[in-house]
Design a protein around this motif. Structure first.
Motif, PDB file in Angstrom:
ATOM      1  N   ARG A   9       9.201   0.430   6.755  1.00 49.23           N
ATOM      2  CA  ARG A   9       8.508  -0.173   5.613  1.00 49.23           C
ATOM      3  C   ARG A   9       7.212   0.591   5.373  1.00 49.23           C
ATOM      4  O   ARG A   9       6.361   0.668   6.247  1.00 49.23           O
ATOM      5  CB  ARG A   9       8.211  -1.639   5.874  1.00 49.23           C
ATOM      6  N   ASP A  10       7.092   1.147   4.171  1.00 52.76           N
ATOM      7  CA  ASP A  10       5.890   1.868   3.761  1.00 52.76           C
ATOM      8  C   ASP A  10       5.159   1.024   2.729  1.00 52.76           C
ATOM      9  O   ASP A  10       5.739   0.643   1.711  1.00 52.76           O
ATOM     10  CB  ASP A  10       6.250   3.229   3.155  1.00 52.76           C
ATOM     11  N   ILE A  11       3.898   0.755   2.991  1.00 49.79           N
ATOM     12  CA  ILE A  11       3.080  -0.050   2.083  1.00 49.79           C
ATOM     13  C   ILE A  11       2.540   0.844   0.964  1.00 49.79           C
ATOM     14  O   ILE A  11       2.085   1.958   1.213  1.00 49.79           O
ATOM     15  CB  ILE A  11       1.905  -0.711   2.840  1.00 49.79           C
ATOM     16  N   VAL A  12       2.571   0.335  -0.260  1.00 46.11           N
ATOM     17  CA  VAL A  12       2.022   1.035  -1.419  1.00 46.11           C
ATOM     18  C   VAL A  12       0.806   0.242  -1.890  1.00 46.11           C
ATOM     19  O   VAL A  12       0.908  -0.953  -2.173  1.00 46.11           O
ATOM     20  CB  VAL A  12       3.073   1.149  -2.546  1.00 46.11           C
ATOM     21  N   ILE A  13      -0.336   0.895  -1.960  1.00 46.99           N
ATOM     22  CA  ILE A  13      -1.600   0.218  -2.269  1.00 46.99           C
ATOM     23  C   ILE A  13      -1.662  -0.253  -3.720  1.00 46.99           C
ATOM     24  O   ILE A  13      -2.119  -1.340  -4.005  1.00 46.99           O
ATOM     25  CB  ILE A  13      -2.794   1.145  -1.957  1.00 46.99           C
ATOM     26  N   GLY A  14      -1.233   0.552  -4.643  1.00 46.46           N
ATOM     27  CA  GLY A  14      -1.281   0.173  -6.052  1.00 46.46           C
ATOM     28  C   GLY A  14      -2.690   0.266  -6.613  1.00 46.46           C
ATOM     29  O   GLY A  14      -3.416   1.225  -6.361  1.00 46.46           O
ATOM     30  N   SER A  15      -3.106  -0.755  -7.336  1.00 43.94           N
ATOM     31  CA  SER A  15      -4.401  -0.707  -8.023  1.00 43.94           C
ATOM     32  C   SER A  15      -5.585  -0.998  -7.111  1.00 43.94           C
ATOM     33  O   SER A  15      -6.728  -0.875  -7.543  1.00 43.94           O
ATOM     34  CB  SER A  15      -4.404  -1.699  -9.187  1.00 43.94           C
ATOM     35  N   ARG A  16      -5.357  -1.354  -5.887  1.00 41.14           N
ATOM     36  CA  ARG A  16      -6.463  -1.667  -4.971  1.00 41.14           C
ATOM     37  C   ARG A  16      -6.963  -0.419  -4.249  1.00 41.14           C
ATOM     38  O   ARG A  16      -7.173  -0.417  -3.040  1.00 41.14           O
ATOM     39  CB  ARG A  16      -6.030  -2.736  -3.974  1.00 41.14           C
ATOM     40  N   ARG A  17      -7.158   0.628  -5.029  1.00 44.33           N
ATOM     41  CA  ARG A  17      -7.704   1.875  -4.497  1.00 44.33           C
ATOM     42  C   ARG A  17      -9.220   1.840  -4.589  1.00 44.33           C
ATOM     43  O   ARG A  17      -9.798   1.159  -5.434  1.00 44.33           O
ATOM     44  CB  ARG A  17      -7.182   3.065  -5.303  1.00 44.33           C
ATOM     45  N   ASN A  92       7.975  -0.037   0.149  1.00 47.34           N
ATOM     46  CA  ASN A  92       9.286   0.612   0.141  1.00 47.34           C
ATOM     47  C   ASN A  92       9.903   0.293   1.499  1.00 47.34           C
ATOM     48  O   ASN A  92       9.339   0.664   2.521  1.00 47.34           O
ATOM     49  CB  ASN A  92       9.161   2.131  -0.007  1.00 47.34           C
ATOM     50  N   GLU A  93      11.016  -0.399   1.497  1.00 47.80           N
ATOM     51  CA  GLU A  93      11.652  -0.776   2.763  1.00 47.80           C
ATOM     52  C   GLU A  93      13.048  -0.178   2.841  1.00 47.80           C
ATOM     53  O   GLU A  93      13.835  -0.289   1.904  1.00 47.80           O
ATOM     54  CB  GLU A  93      11.740  -2.297   2.878  1.00 47.80           C
ATOM     55  N   PHE A  94      13.314   0.433   3.979  1.00 43.18           N
ATOM     56  CA  PHE A  94      14.630   0.999   4.254  1.00 43.18           C
ATOM     57  C   PHE A  94      15.143   0.302   5.503  1.00 43.18           C
ATOM     58  O   PHE A  94      14.628   0.520   6.594  1.00 43.18           O
ATOM     59  CB  PHE A  94      14.526   2.514   4.456  1.00 43.18           C
ATOM     60  N   ASN A  95      16.150  -0.554   5.335  1.00 44.35           N
ATOM     61  CA  ASN A  95      16.623  -1.420   6.406  1.00 44.35           C
ATOM     62  C   ASN A  95      18.036  -0.999   6.805  1.00 44.35           C
ATOM     63  O   ASN A  95      19.009  -1.304   6.109  1.00 44.35           O
ATOM     64  CB  ASN A  95      16.597  -2.873   5.928  1.00 44.35           C
ATOM     65  N   LYS A  96      18.142  -0.305   7.932  1.00 46.42           N
ATOM     66  CA  LYS A  96      19.457   0.127   8.418  1.00 46.42           C
ATOM     67  C   LYS A  96      20.264  -1.051   8.952  1.00 46.42           C
ATOM     68  O   LYS A  96      21.488  -1.023   8.917  1.00 46.42           O
ATOM     69  CB  LYS A  96      19.292   1.167   9.524  1.00 46.42           C
ATOM     70  N   PRO A 152      10.995   7.095  -7.926  1.00 39.79           N
ATOM     71  CA  PRO A 152       9.780   7.576  -7.260  1.00 39.79           C
ATOM     72  C   PRO A 152       9.304   6.593  -6.197  1.00 39.79           C
ATOM     73  O   PRO A 152       9.372   5.383  -6.375  1.00 39.79           O
ATOM     74  CB  PRO A 152       8.768   7.686  -8.403  1.00 39.79           C
ATOM     75  N   LEU A 153       8.803   7.136  -5.090  1.00 38.38           N
ATOM     76  CA  LEU A 153       8.337   6.296  -3.988  1.00 38.38           C
ATOM     77  C   LEU A 153       6.835   6.356  -3.778  1.00 38.38           C
ATOM     78  O   LEU A 153       6.256   5.432  -3.223  1.00 38.38           O
ATOM     79  CB  LEU A 153       9.015   6.716  -2.677  1.00 38.38           C
ATOM     80  N   THR A 154       6.198   7.442  -4.165  1.00 34.17           N
ATOM     81  CA  THR A 154       4.775   7.605  -3.877  1.00 34.17           C
ATOM     82  C   THR A 154       3.922   6.980  -4.961  1.00 34.17           C
ATOM     83  O   THR A 154       4.360   6.771  -6.083  1.00 34.17           O
ATOM     84  CB  THR A 154       4.406   9.092  -3.729  1.00 34.17           C
ATOM     85  N   ARG A 155       2.680   6.727  -4.600  1.00 33.65           N
ATOM     86  CA  ARG A 155       1.751   6.079  -5.520  1.00 33.65           C
ATOM     87  C   ARG A 155       1.332   7.031  -6.634  1.00 33.65           C
ATOM     88  O   ARG A 155       1.385   8.247  -6.493  1.00 33.65           O
ATOM     89  CB  ARG A 155       0.530   5.590  -4.760  1.00 33.65           C
ATOM     90  N   ILE A 156       0.867   6.449  -7.703  1.00 34.07           N
ATOM     91  CA  ILE A 156       0.343   7.219  -8.824  1.00 34.07           C
ATOM     92  C   ILE A 156      -1.164   7.279  -8.662  1.00 34.07           C
ATOM     93  O   ILE A 156      -1.793   6.338  -8.204  1.00 34.07           O
ATOM     94  CB  ILE A 156       0.722   6.545 -10.156  1.00 34.07           C
ATOM     95  N   GLY A 157      -1.755   8.358  -9.047  1.00 33.44           N
ATOM     96  CA  GLY A 157      -3.208   8.478  -8.936  1.00 33.44           C
ATOM     97  C   GLY A 157      -3.564   9.686  -8.118  1.00 33.44           C
ATOM     98  O   GLY A 157      -3.184  10.792  -8.447  1.00 33.44           O
ATOM     99  N   GLN A 158      -4.275   9.464  -7.029  1.00 37.27           N
ATOM    100  CA  GLN A 158      -4.692  10.557  -6.166  1.00 37.27           C
ATOM    101  C   GLN A 158      -3.470  11.213  -5.539  1.00 37.27           C
ATOM    102  O   GLN A 158      -2.706  10.553  -4.845  1.00 37.27           O
ATOM    103  CB  GLN A 158      -5.609  10.042  -5.068  1.00 37.27           C
ATOM    104  N   PRO A 159      -3.280  12.511  -5.768  1.00 37.05           N
ATOM    105  CA  PRO A 159      -2.134  13.167  -5.146  1.00 37.05           C
ATOM    106  C   PRO A 159      -2.340  13.327  -3.642  1.00 37.05           C
ATOM    107  O   PRO A 159      -3.457  13.530  -3.175  1.00 37.05           O
ATOM    108  CB  PRO A 159      -2.074  14.528  -5.840  1.00 37.05           C
TER     109      PRO A 159
END
Length: 183
Positions: A9-17, A92-96, A152-159
């Motif tokens: 499980r990968d956490i995506v911050i979103g607008s709380r940058r 993003n969760e990848f559950n085997k 897409p899996l990565t956040r938008i904004g800061q590369p």
């Protein structure tokens, strides 16, 4: 069976940058200051002692300052609300164990606030990395599904840095045991 290696499980911050907090604060302070100075020029006395408006004529300078102040406050309010609602945040969760990929994001309040994409892990063909340098660099990790659909899996904004994106993509491809494309 050890379940720690079966779920990623990968956490995506979103607008709380941090940058959104910064700009929302700057716009709130700047917009408020412009509005106070504009109103002070209309009223003929300083509403706040450290924001003098004695040399400003209401039409046109004071009126324009009021306008810019209101625009700054509206944009600041928008940013603070997206931060409060955590728009774009999720995971993003990848559950085997269940054989499922879940991509979850928070949206704006309303009927479709919860945005969730679920698909079987068997539909994942590859992990693709897109690197675009230049004035507006773009470094994105995609999951390529059957039928050539890419999510897409990565956040938008800061590369992300090249090392970070390479590491994340390689770890994810290794976890899912699929090919890595795009380098």
């Amino acid at each position: 069976m050890d379940t720690t290696n079966l779920v990623r499980r990968d956490i995506v911050i979103g607008s709380r940058r941090v940058s959104n907090y910064w700009w929302a604060s700057v716009l709130l302070l700047g917009g408020s200051s412009f509005l106070v100075v504009g109103l002070s020029s209309r009223l003929g006395f300083d509403l706040v002692p450290f924001l003098p408006a004695g040399d400003i004529i209401f039409i046109p300078q004071g009126l324009v300052m009021c306008f810019y102040g209101l625009v700054g406050l509206v944009v600041s309010t928008y940013l603070w609300l997206t931060i409060l609602w955590s728009v774009g945040g999720g995971y993003n969760e990848f559950n085997k164990q269940e054989g499922v990929m879940r991509i979850f994001r928070w949206g704006f309040p309303g009927r479709d606030r919860r945005i969730q994409l679920t698909c079987p892990l068997q539909d994942i063909e590859a992990i693709r990395v897109e690197l675009q340098e230049g004035m507006n660099p773009r470094r994105t990790i995609y999951v390529r599904l059957k039928g050539k659909r890419e999510v897409p899996l990565t956040r938008i904004g800061q590369p992300l840095t090249l090392a970070e994106i390479e590491k994340q993509a390689a770890e994810l491809a290794g976890f899912l045991q699929v090919s890595l494309e795009g380098f």
